[in-house]
Design an enzyme around this catalytic site. Sequence first.
Site: not given
Length: 478
Positions: A178, A230-232, A234-235, A252, A286, A385
Amino acid sequence: MERHDALFIGGGWAEPQGDDHITVVSASTEEVIGRVPEASEADVDAAVAAARGAFDDPGGWPDWEPARRADAMERLADALDRRKDRIARLVSAQNGMPVAIAEQLEGVFPSVVLRYYADLVRTAALEERRPGLMGGTTLVRRRPAGVVAAIVPWNYPQTLASFKIAPALAAGCTMVVKPSPETVLDAYALAEAVMEAELPPGVLNIVPGGREVGRYMITHPRIDKVAFTGSTAAGREIAETCGRLLRPVTLELGGKSAAIVLDDADLGATMENIFGATLLNNGQTCYLGTRVLAPRSRYAEVVEAFSAFAGSLQVGDALDAATQIGPMASARQRDRVESYIGKGRSEGARVTVGGGRPSGLDKGWFVEPTVFADVDNAFTIAQEEIFGPVLSVIPYGDVDEAVAIANDTDYGLGGSVWTSDHERGVQVACRVHTGTIGINGYLPDPTAPFGGVKASGIGRELGPEGLAAYQQNQSVYL
């Protein structure tokens, strides 16, 4: 305008089962440059079914000899090479990456990664016999993990896709990829390359979409593994979901890395490398060392050097070969960066260069390269960030304090040490709690594991460790 009306599923173009579309807007001009279908849940179902069939059918992709898979991967690398200039320009137009950088990374790095894993899987041992302690022998087999859901971000869409695609294909996995809605046009060039390389139908499927499509993929009952960059924030959500499902996941995530300038650093000789370690891709990277740690004995000099360098960078249209800093990827991202610049000012940090929008660029989501001085590591701009061309210069007394400041963060993805004494630099680097770190430069290498600690992620990509992430071990007791 580049327009597509189909999705890449099952080895060919499939009519979407929904009516929604993604409109692609140039980061440099704010003009509409493309339109593609947005995948629905039914499209995801079809893509997963295609990947499942390619994995489960007898004689399918996981049953191919590794050398045969490697040959197919090399054909894919060749097909991408033939499209490298087009891919670079598509990425630049969409997310604002300066085309000179896109040509080096987005246009070249994916095929390098594919060839690395093709070579690796030709020689990697998939089975080994271990003498046991209970009177027998164990056959340890490394088998592909299964069907992979890969979610790719917008900042390096092809490079970070290759971090997942190459080891997964080498291991014998099949995939549903995706791409981010901000960068979908280059995904169609990838699909064309997959077709040209004659990968078996269903081995690699592409479903553009937003967060809801991603959430549906991650929870799909026929997915075996998830890989996300992606972002932390969302992770964390993905980690919670995969934990509940007991589903393997590689994450990551974000970073707030430190660039430690030691008291013997030769800034004049290393400034070009410093750019790549602190401001690459408009700061939308990142691992960048956006916290510049400077010895108090040289603090004014370091601030002046970084300010002069940032102020000298050419800001402009991402498709201009002379551009060094392009726009932010979206209006939302520019708003985010500008809000952090405002927070830095309100907390008492001093802007030495930049801090606004460049003059003469009325269209596009541009932010001037910005340097803050008089920053305390507790300030918001030093802890969160920003993901834009914003650097914070933080003073330190001795090396112990520099290491303590570098480690005083929720993140641990990248970092760098700048010094004239290589061995001293290595000693300092080894004290920093981070997944990766460079000496007088920073550039991830396909042969070495890449990933973070703490809030920067779980697991590793690249290197043999990246291949192992897409394998499962089975012990057969003999």
